[in-house]
Design an enzyme around this catalytic site. Structure first.
Site, mmCIF file in Angstrom:
data_model
loop_
_atom_site.group_PDB
_atom_site.id
_atom_site.type_symbol
_atom_site.label_atom_id
_atom_site.label_comp_id
_atom_site.label_asym_id
_atom_site.label_seq_id
_atom_site.Cartn_x
_atom_site.Cartn_y
_atom_site.Cartn_z
ATOM 1 C CB CYS B 37 -0.909 -0.079 1.216
ATOM 2 S SG CYS B 37 -1.484 1.470 1.877
ATOM 3 C CB CYS B 40 0.768 1.604 4.139
ATOM 4 S SG CYS B 40 -0.990 1.238 4.121
#
Lengths: 295, 111
Positions: B37, B40
């Site tokens: 991600c 992230c």
């Protein structure tokens, strides 16, 4: 296709970068749709030498013609991916074609992420997501609706078919390249014409209402507007964006990665035409020099 | 990175160590993330800095949702990055999406 310099973005920063790169005799490719530039729908009144109100789309069209006249090539598609490739970079566009180059200029402007419909904010993290790549895993065997008309929605819809039981793609005027739309459809994406109006549910998202009154039952609503975001492209190329999505540059418009440059709104405020064009010139000159091995 | 900056490794929790951490800190800030991600990965340096700056105030940790699915199910996580914020072992808020360090610090200060 091979080039010295690829410029991602066809707004004032990207076009000016193209003009300066081509004037330095670098083989330059500009990728992007002028209609996606923030300038396209704007009126200009504070730019040097332009009196009165001028339509942004007129200036962009002239700028593109000018860049082409200096020898730039233009690909009227979105970029859907980028990667480091040996000593250079590989940029992939919607049609699937790769352009291999020595220098890259990120001039994508800033992406609009939010749709602005009721329920969008309330259900963030409870079914509403802005990143299919991040959250696909949470929707295994569930039903999702994809919102967005561009290449990002097309790529995301196709990706979601590997996880979700049903993927709807809401078509309110799809602008993604036909090959991407075909791929999504072949992967099993169901395309439904309509304009998203409201997201409703209980604890989590349950339904997407469309403006014609129809309702789509969905466990997840993915909002993926426009093309691949500047932040994602930067990370594809090894550049870490700041938390506000802007890209840090030095006074040569260099990013933290060698031969990756950035200019225009993507580098932060002020989001002004004059600043975009100024940075575009600097980025274009330096990208051309870097591609050709000049110090 | 400047020479005087030291990269701090943020405590990585699992389904098994989660409760102990939450109950062992007056305030616990847990970043639920996954390596694939993009946003992230952008939170990583922010969490590293918070881990140092909040020392003595709050416990800062990360939880890989891929490796620890039970916690995601328990807290109904459907988007990452998500910050779970606990006070005295009780979940007080869930912040979804990429946040700046300043946002998180400001939030913790008001607790």
């Amino acid at each position: 296709m091979i080039a010295d310099v690829v410029i991602i973005g066809c707004g004032p920063a990207g076009l000016q970068a193209g003009i300066h790169s081509a004037r330095k005799k670098a083989d330059t490719v500009i990728i992007g749709k002028i209609g996606n530039s923030a300038l396209h729908g704007a009126h200009i009144e504070n730019y040097f030498g332009i009196g009165g109100m001028t339509d942004g789309s007129v200036l962009l069209k002239k700028g593109l013609e000018q860049a082409l006249s200096f020898g730039c090539r233009h690909i009227d598609l979105d970029v859907i991916g980028a990667a480091e490739d040996g000593d250079g970079f590989r940029i992939t566009v919607e049609s699937g074609e790769d352009i291999v180059c020595r220098s890259v200029v990120i001039a994508t402007g800033i992406s609009r992420m939010k749709l602005g419909i009721p329920g969008e904010k309330e259900f963030l993290g409870k079914g509403v997501s802005y990143c299919a790549e991040c959250d696909c895993n949470f929707y295994k065997g569930l039903r999702v609706a994809m919102i967005g008309n561009g290449s990002k929605a097309a790529v995301s819809a196709e990706l979601m078919t590997k996880y979700a039981s049903t993927v709807y793609w809401i078509d309110s005027g799809i602008s993604a390249d036909g090959s991407l739309v075909d791929r999504a459809r072949e992967a099993g994406v169901k395309i439904i014409a309509g304009i998203p109006e409201k997201i409703i549910g209980g604890k989590n998202v349950e339904t997407l209402l469309l403006s014609d009154g129809s309702a789509i039952e969905a466990d997840g609503i993915f909002i993926e507007l426009g093309g691949r975001s500047s932040s994602d492209l930067a990370m594809d190329l090894g550049v870490m964006p700041k938390a506000d999505d802007s890209i840090k540059i030095n006074n040569r418009c260099e990013t933290s990665v060698e031969r990756v440059f950035a200019c225009g709104d993507v580098t932060g405020r002020p989001w002004q035409l004059a600043k975009a064009v100024g940075e575009g010139a600097v980025a274009g000159l330096n990208a051309a020099d870097a591609a050709k091995g000049a110090p | 990175m400047a020479d005087n900056q030291v990269s701090v490794v943020v405590t990585e929790l699992t389904d098994n160590t989660f409760d102990e951490f939450v109950n062992g800190n007056k305030i616990a800030v847990i970043d639920c993330w996954a390596p694939w991600c993009g946003p992230c990965r952008r939170m990583t340096p922010i969490m590293e800095e918070l881990s140092t700056e909040l020392k003595g105030t709050a416990g800062v940790a990360k939880l890989n949702v891929d490796n620890s699915p039970a916690i995601s199910v328990r807290f109904g996580i459907r988007a990452i990055p998500t910050l779970l914020i606990f006070k005295e072992g009780v979940l007080v808020d869930t912040l979804v999406g990429l946040r700046t360090k300043e946002d998180i610090l400001e939030y913790i200060e008001t607790m």
